[in-house]
Structure formats: C-alpha cells, structure tokens
Design a protein around this motif. Structure first.
Motif, PDB file in Angstrom:
ATOM      1  N   UNK A 158      22.792 -72.385  -4.365  1.00  8.56           N
ATOM      2  CA  UNK A 158      24.172 -71.984  -4.091  1.00  8.56           C
ATOM      3  C   UNK A 158      24.534 -72.297  -2.649  1.00  8.56           C
ATOM      4  N   UNK A 159      25.837 -72.491  -2.440  1.00  9.13           N
ATOM      5  CA  UNK A 159      26.411 -72.634  -1.103  1.00  9.13           C
ATOM      6  C   UNK A 159      27.509 -71.572  -0.999  1.00  9.13           C
ATOM      7  N   UNK A 160      27.154 -70.350  -0.639  1.00  5.41           N
ATOM      8  CA  UNK A 160      28.173 -69.300  -0.566  1.00  5.41           C
ATOM      9  C   UNK A 160      29.266 -69.634   0.435  1.00  5.41           C
ATOM     10  N   UNK A 161      30.419 -69.015   0.245  1.00  2.15           N
ATOM     11  CA  UNK A 161      31.535 -69.223   1.165  1.00  2.15           C
ATOM     12  C   UNK A 161      31.145 -68.727   2.569  1.00  2.15           C
ATOM     13  N   UNK A 162      31.599 -69.430   3.609  1.00  2.00           N
ATOM     14  CA  UNK A 162      31.241 -69.022   4.980  1.00  2.00           C
ATOM     15  C   UNK A 162      32.125 -67.881   5.477  1.00  2.00           C
ATOM     16  N   UNK A 163      32.050 -66.753   4.798  1.00  2.00           N
ATOM     17  CA  UNK A 163      32.881 -65.621   5.173  1.00  2.00           C
ATOM     18  C   UNK A 163      32.589 -65.196   6.619  1.00  2.00           C
ATOM     19  N   UNK A 164      33.615 -64.870   7.418  1.00  2.00           N
ATOM     20  CA  UNK A 164      33.348 -64.352   8.769  1.00  2.00           C
ATOM     21  C   UNK A 164      32.707 -62.966   8.751  1.00  2.00           C
ATOM     22  N   UNK A 165      32.946 -62.223   7.655  1.00  2.00           N
ATOM     23  CA  UNK A 165      32.371 -60.882   7.557  1.00  2.00           C
ATOM     24  C   UNK A 165      30.927 -60.971   7.031  1.00  2.00           C
ATOM     25  N   UNK A 166      29.998 -60.412   7.795  1.00  2.00           N
ATOM     26  CA  UNK A 166      28.585 -60.437   7.408  1.00  2.00           C
ATOM     27  C   UNK A 166      28.384 -59.807   6.036  1.00  2.00           C
ATOM     28  N   UNK A 167      29.096 -58.710   5.770  1.00  2.25           N
ATOM     29  CA  UNK A 167      28.915 -57.992   4.509  1.00  2.25           C
ATOM     30  C   UNK A 167      29.235 -58.877   3.313  1.00  2.25           C
ATOM     31  N   UNK A 168      30.274 -59.688   3.421  1.00  2.24           N
ATOM     32  CA  UNK A 168      30.657 -60.549   2.299  1.00  2.24           C
ATOM     33  C   UNK A 168      29.619 -61.643   2.077  1.00  2.24           C
ATOM     34  N   UNK A 169      29.077 -62.177   3.156  1.00  3.05           N
ATOM     35  CA  UNK A 169      28.021 -63.184   3.004  1.00  3.05           C
ATOM     36  C   UNK A 169      26.788 -62.563   2.346  1.00  3.05           C
ATOM     37  N   UNK A 170      26.433 -61.371   2.784  1.00  3.51           N
ATOM     38  CA  UNK A 170      25.266 -60.700   2.219  1.00  3.51           C
ATOM     39  C   UNK A 170      25.457 -60.392   0.740  1.00  3.51           C
ATOM     40  N   UNK A 171      26.676 -60.004   0.374  1.00  2.00           N
ATOM     41  CA  UNK A 171      26.949 -59.705  -1.034  1.00  2.00           C
ATOM     42  C   UNK A 171      26.751 -60.940  -1.911  1.00  2.00           C
ATOM     43  N   UNK A 172      27.163 -62.100  -1.407  1.00  2.00           N
ATOM     44  CA  UNK A 172      26.972 -63.335  -2.179  1.00  2.00           C
ATOM     45  C   UNK A 172      25.484 -63.627  -2.367  1.00  2.00           C
ATOM     46  N   UNK A 173      24.701 -63.476  -1.303  1.00  2.00           N
ATOM     47  CA  UNK A 173      23.263 -63.693  -1.417  1.00  2.00           C
ATOM     48  C   UNK A 173      22.626 -62.684  -2.370  1.00  2.00           C
ATOM     49  N   UNK A 174      23.089 -61.439  -2.319  1.00  2.00           N
ATOM     50  CA  UNK A 174      22.556 -60.411  -3.219  1.00  2.00           C
ATOM     51  C   UNK A 174      22.852 -60.762  -4.681  1.00  2.00           C
ATOM     52  N   UNK A 202      18.670 -66.843   7.978  1.00  5.87           N
ATOM     53  CA  UNK A 202      18.004 -65.551   8.109  1.00  5.87           C
ATOM     54  C   UNK A 202      18.533 -64.567   7.063  1.00  5.87           C
ATOM     55  N   UNK A 203      19.850 -64.556   6.866  1.00  9.96           N
ATOM     56  CA  UNK A 203      20.447 -63.677   5.859  1.00  9.96           C
ATOM     57  C   UNK A 203      19.983 -64.083   4.465  1.00  9.96           C
ATOM     58  N   UNK A 204      19.919 -65.395   4.217  1.00 11.07           N
ATOM     59  CA  UNK A 204      19.486 -65.874   2.906  1.00 11.07           C
ATOM     60  C   UNK A 204      18.040 -65.485   2.622  1.00 11.07           C
ATOM     61  N   UNK A 205      17.177 -65.653   3.608  1.00 13.22           N
ATOM     62  CA  UNK A 205      15.772 -65.295   3.432  1.00 13.22           C
ATOM     63  C   UNK A 205      15.634 -63.797   3.170  1.00 13.22           C
ATOM     64  N   UNK A 206      16.396 -63.000   3.894  1.00 15.77           N
ATOM     65  CA  UNK A 206      16.331 -61.548   3.716  1.00 15.77           C
ATOM     66  C   UNK A 206      16.702 -61.140   2.297  1.00 15.77           C
ATOM     67  N   UNK A 207      17.506 -61.978   1.635  1.00 13.69           N
ATOM     68  CA  UNK A 207      17.943 -61.664   0.277  1.00 13.69           C
ATOM     69  C   UNK A 207      17.228 -62.517  -0.778  1.00 13.69           C
ATOM     70  N   UNK A 208      16.066 -63.053  -0.425  1.00 12.87           N
ATOM     71  CA  UNK A 208      15.202 -63.643  -1.441  1.00 12.87           C
ATOM     72  C   UNK A 208      15.177 -65.145  -1.554  1.00 12.87           C
ATOM     73  N   UNK A 209      15.800 -65.880  -0.628  1.00 15.88           N
ATOM     74  CA  UNK A 209      15.730 -67.343  -0.695  1.00 15.88           C
ATOM     75  C   UNK A 209      14.280 -67.802  -0.605  1.00 15.88           C
ATOM     76  N   UNK A 210      13.877 -68.701  -1.500  1.00 14.71           N
ATOM     77  CA  UNK A 210      12.532 -69.275  -1.429  1.00 14.71           C
ATOM     78  C   UNK A 210      12.549 -70.704  -0.899  1.00 14.71           C
TER      79      UNK A 210
END
Length: 223
Positions: A158-174, A202-210
């Motif tokens: 996936x290529x999540x949207x580059x949201x300026x809000x960290x929470x929205x980026x994290x939600x996509x990774x989750x 770093x955010x992607x890895x924290x949410x399980x990126x391999x």
C-alpha cells in the motif's frame, strides 16, 4: 551520490523496529529513474532487492546488471499490455490490483522460472488518484491469485495518503496490518506487508511492515 550509505539506512530500520518491538523489515531499494551504475554501486554494498516503477526502464537495467543476480520488484502500476513482459522479467510484482492482471501474469510466467511472487496493492485511503484494490475486493482477488500455480501470493502493498496528521497516517497503517493478518489466516504462505517509504518508514514498521521501500534516502533526489 546517495543521501545515506546502506549501512546507515539499515541501522535506522533496525532501530525503528527495535523501538516498536518488531522484527527488522526487508529493505527494498527503489531505483526508479536511477541509472544502472547507481544500482550497481548499491549492490556492491550488499543490497540485493530493487524496486522499479516502469517495465521498460526496468528491463534495460535488469539486462545491464544480469550478472549481479539481483532481485527485481515491480512496484508501479502495471498496464495489462505489459503484463507479459513483467511476468517474464521480474521476481516480484507488488502492484496487482485487478483480476485481469492475475490471468495475464499467470499465462506469461515462464515454466523455467519459479512462480512469480505477487503482492496485492490496496487503495487503503480510497484515493481517486491511486491505483489499488478496495479492501472489500481483497478476498476474491487473493483467492484468484492463490489458484494460479505460476503465481505465489505473498501479501499486500500500500501507499497510504500522505496525511499531515500523524493519527490519520497511523490509522491507514493499522488498517493495512489488520487486512494482512486476515489474509495470512486464509492463506498461510502470506508473509509480506510492503508499506512505508523514506518519509514514513518508522510509522509503517511500528504497525507491522515487513518490507519498506526506500528511494530518496538511499539515492538522493530522482534524476
């Protein structure tokens, strides 16, 4: 010149994984628009897997660097009329997003090669400008891939949207990680979640990126 040497990038990935209590991810060096010489220089440092966006550009590099035995991933959108060439020349296609591609890739994967490793690209933020399968369409597409002996379903990209809000980026990774867990439960061979780039690995890895796809941090600005 690269922005950072390979060893520094690998250390950054390791530190991000350790901080999150996750295994170290695989590094895919994104070499699109970079010359074959830049790929060879990074390969000399030990990097083996490279990601390309365009089939024709990649084939020229694959031919030029054939003696190095590198692993090539197609990460850009794949047009149906290029599926035959992609099936013949790449080791992985990370951007499968529709049934038509599944049939074409399977039909053109040479018998002399191992089955083509496939990731399903998911449009996790439902962006009009992005390609990818919808989350709802994922199970049927996965079943179609798994039914093809010349393809090997390995996971999701996936290529999540580059949201300026960290929470929205994290939600996509989750959400991507949840889809990955469900897919792996249905298809035990699934082992790869490809997400995260130079700006958000770093955010992607924290949410399980391999697997993370790094270009700018390794190669510098695109040529």
């Amino acid at each position: 010149m690269p922005n950072l040497p390979l060893t520094a990038i690998l250390l950054n990935l390791h530190n991000a994984a350790a901080a999150a209590g996750r295994p170290d991810p695989r590094l895919l060096a994104v070499s699109k628009t970079q010359p074959a010489e830049a790929v060879a220089a990074l390969a000399a440092q030990g990097q083996r897997a490279f990601g390309e966006n365009y089939v024709q550009e990649a084939v020229a590099k694959i031919d030029a660097l054939a003696a190095l035995g590198l692993e090539w991933h197609l990460i850009g959108h794949l047009q149906s009329n290029k599926a035959d060439l992609a099936a013949q020349r790449f080791d992985w296609v990370q951007s499968v997003d529709r049934p038509k591609l599944v049939a074409a890739l399977a039909a053109h994967r040479p018998a002399r090669l191992a089955p083509l490793n496939v990731l399903i690209q998911v449009n996790i933020d439902d962006e009009d400008s992005k390609h990818g399968c919808s989350p709802d369409g994922l199970p049927a597409l996965a079943t179609a891939i798994a039914a093809e002996p010349r393809l090997c379903l390995r996971g999701l990209m996936a290529i999540p949207a580059p949201w300026p809000q960290v929470e929205r980026r994290q939600q996509a990774f989750e959400r991507m990680h949840a889809l990955f867990v469900a897919l792996a439960a249905a298809h035990p061979q699934v082992d790869t979640l490809s997400m995260g780039m130079s700006g958000d690995y770093a955010e992607a890895i924290a949410h399980g990126a391999s697997m993370v796809r790094i270009g700018t941090a390794l190669f510098g600005a695109r040529h």
